[in-house]
Motif scaffolding. Structure first.
Motif, PDB file in Angstrom:
ATOM      1  N   GLN A  51      55.564  -2.928   6.594  1.00 29.67           N
ATOM      2  CA  GLN A  51      56.448  -3.223   5.466  1.00 29.67           C
ATOM      3  C   GLN A  51      55.801  -2.828   4.144  1.00 29.67           C
ATOM      4  O   GLN A  51      56.460  -2.281   3.258  1.00 29.67           O
ATOM      5  N   THR A  52      54.520  -3.094   3.997  1.00 29.91           N
ATOM      6  CA  THR A  52      53.820  -2.723   2.769  1.00 29.91           C
ATOM      7  C   THR A  52      53.926  -1.219   2.538  1.00 29.91           C
ATOM      8  O   THR A  52      54.231  -0.766   1.432  1.00 29.91           O
ATOM      9  N   PHE A  53      53.708  -0.433   3.590  1.00 28.50           N
ATOM     10  CA  PHE A  53      53.780   1.023   3.426  1.00 28.50           C
ATOM     11  C   PHE A  53      55.218   1.517   3.260  1.00 28.50           C
ATOM     12  O   PHE A  53      55.445   2.531   2.600  1.00 28.50           O
ATOM     13  N   ARG A  54      56.206   0.796   3.778  1.00 29.22           N
ATOM     14  CA  ARG A  54      57.603   1.143   3.475  1.00 29.22           C
ATOM     15  C   ARG A  54      57.850   0.966   1.979  1.00 29.22           C
ATOM     16  O   ARG A  54      58.521   1.783   1.342  1.00 29.22           O
ATOM     17  N   ASN A  55      57.321  -0.112   1.423  1.00 22.32           N
ATOM     18  CA  ASN A  55      57.471  -0.353  -0.015  1.00 22.32           C
ATOM     19  C   ASN A  55      56.768   0.730  -0.832  1.00 22.32           C
ATOM     20  O   ASN A  55      57.300   1.204  -1.841  1.00 22.32           O
ATOM     21  N   ILE A  56      55.593   1.136  -0.392  1.00 20.95           N
ATOM     22  CA  ILE A  56      54.868   2.206  -1.070  1.00 20.95           C
ATOM     23  C   ILE A  56      55.658   3.505  -0.976  1.00 20.95           C
ATOM     24  O   ILE A  56      55.766   4.255  -1.960  1.00 20.95           O
ATOM     25  N   GLU A  57      56.229   3.789   0.177  1.00 19.30           N
ATOM     26  CA  GLU A  57      57.038   5.008   0.347  1.00 19.30           C
ATOM     27  C   GLU A  57      58.206   5.037  -0.632  1.00 19.30           C
ATOM     28  O   GLU A  57      58.515   6.097  -1.189  1.00 19.30           O
ATOM     29  N   ARG A  58      58.859   3.905  -0.851  1.00 18.96           N
ATOM     30  CA  ARG A  58      59.974   3.846  -1.801  1.00 18.96           C
ATOM     31  C   ARG A  58      59.519   4.240  -3.203  1.00 18.96           C
ATOM     32  O   ARG A  58      60.199   4.996  -3.907  1.00 18.96           O
ATOM     33  N   VAL A  59      58.373   3.731  -3.610  1.00 24.93           N
ATOM     34  CA  VAL A  59      57.846   4.045  -4.932  1.00 24.93           C
ATOM     35  C   VAL A  59      57.470   5.523  -5.017  1.00 24.93           C
ATOM     36  O   VAL A  59      57.808   6.213  -5.984  1.00 24.93           O
ATOM     37  N   LEU A  60      56.776   6.015  -4.000  1.00 23.85           N
ATOM     38  CA  LEU A  60      56.377   7.424  -4.002  1.00 23.85           C
ATOM     39  C   LEU A  60      57.589   8.348  -4.043  1.00 23.85           C
ATOM     40  O   LEU A  60      57.582   9.345  -4.766  1.00 23.85           O
ATOM     41  N   GLU A  61      58.621   8.019  -3.284  1.00 22.89           N
ATOM     42  CA  GLU A  61      59.835   8.853  -3.290  1.00 22.89           C
ATOM     43  C   GLU A  61      60.451   8.918  -4.678  1.00 22.89           C
ATOM     44  O   GLU A  61      60.870   9.978  -5.131  1.00 22.89           O
ATOM     45  N   LYS A  62      60.493   7.778  -5.362  1.00 28.77           N
ATOM     46  CA  LYS A  62      61.060   7.765  -6.713  1.00 28.77           C
ATOM     47  C   LYS A  62      60.218   8.611  -7.667  1.00 28.77           C
ATOM     48  O   LYS A  62      60.734   9.188  -8.622  1.00 28.77           O
ATOM     49  N   ALA A  63      58.929   8.724  -7.370  1.00 29.00           N
ATOM     50  CA  ALA A  63      58.030   9.508  -8.214  1.00 29.00           C
ATOM     51  C   ALA A  63      57.951  10.977  -7.787  1.00 29.00           C
ATOM     52  O   ALA A  63      57.251  11.762  -8.414  1.00 29.00           O
TER      53      ALA A  63
END
Length: 124
Positions: A51-63
């Motif tokens: 879940q932590t890395f899913r959250n990180i993926e969301r941020v990275l995608e937006k960036a």
């Protein structure tokens, strides 16, 4: 170079950005295993890691990046005995050419088993 603040949903009103992009480098703030309701997922360290890395993926995608663009990962575990189970889940995320990494054991300010921050580069 331009500095860009990346924010998804800072519901806590904390004085931080989810990430900052500076040129082709993205600095993701420490993330934990919050689900869509703002609660830490149940299921132990493996579930929290995913879940932590899913959250990180969301941020990275937006960036403008993906998890494959991760260059450096910093891991804080609250329990040393979680290290082996964490590594099993981590290997699923980075099966080849994993990023540089540091892992440490320390207390967190919230009731989570781990916190992760990432530095990523945007592929040109």
């Amino acid at each position: 170079m331009k500095r860009e603040t990346i924010t998804l949903d800072n519901a806590e009103g904390l004085p931080l950005s989810d990430a900052v992009r500076f040129g082709d480098i993205i600095f993701v703030s420490g993330m934990v295993a919050f689900d869509d309701k703002g609660e830490i997922v149940k299921g132990g360290i493996a579930a929290e890691t995913r879940q932590t890395f899913r959250n990180i993926e969301r941020v990275l995608e937006k960036a403008g990046a993906t998890l494959a663009d991760a260059l450096k990962v910093n891991i804080i575990l609250t329990h040393a005995e979680d290290f082996d189970a964490f590594n099993i889940a981590y290997r699923e995320l980075f099966p080849k050419s994993p990023p540089a990494r540091i892992s440490m054991v320390a207390g967190l300010t919230i009731d989570a088993r781990l916190e992760v921050d990432v530095i990523a580069g945007v592929s040109s």
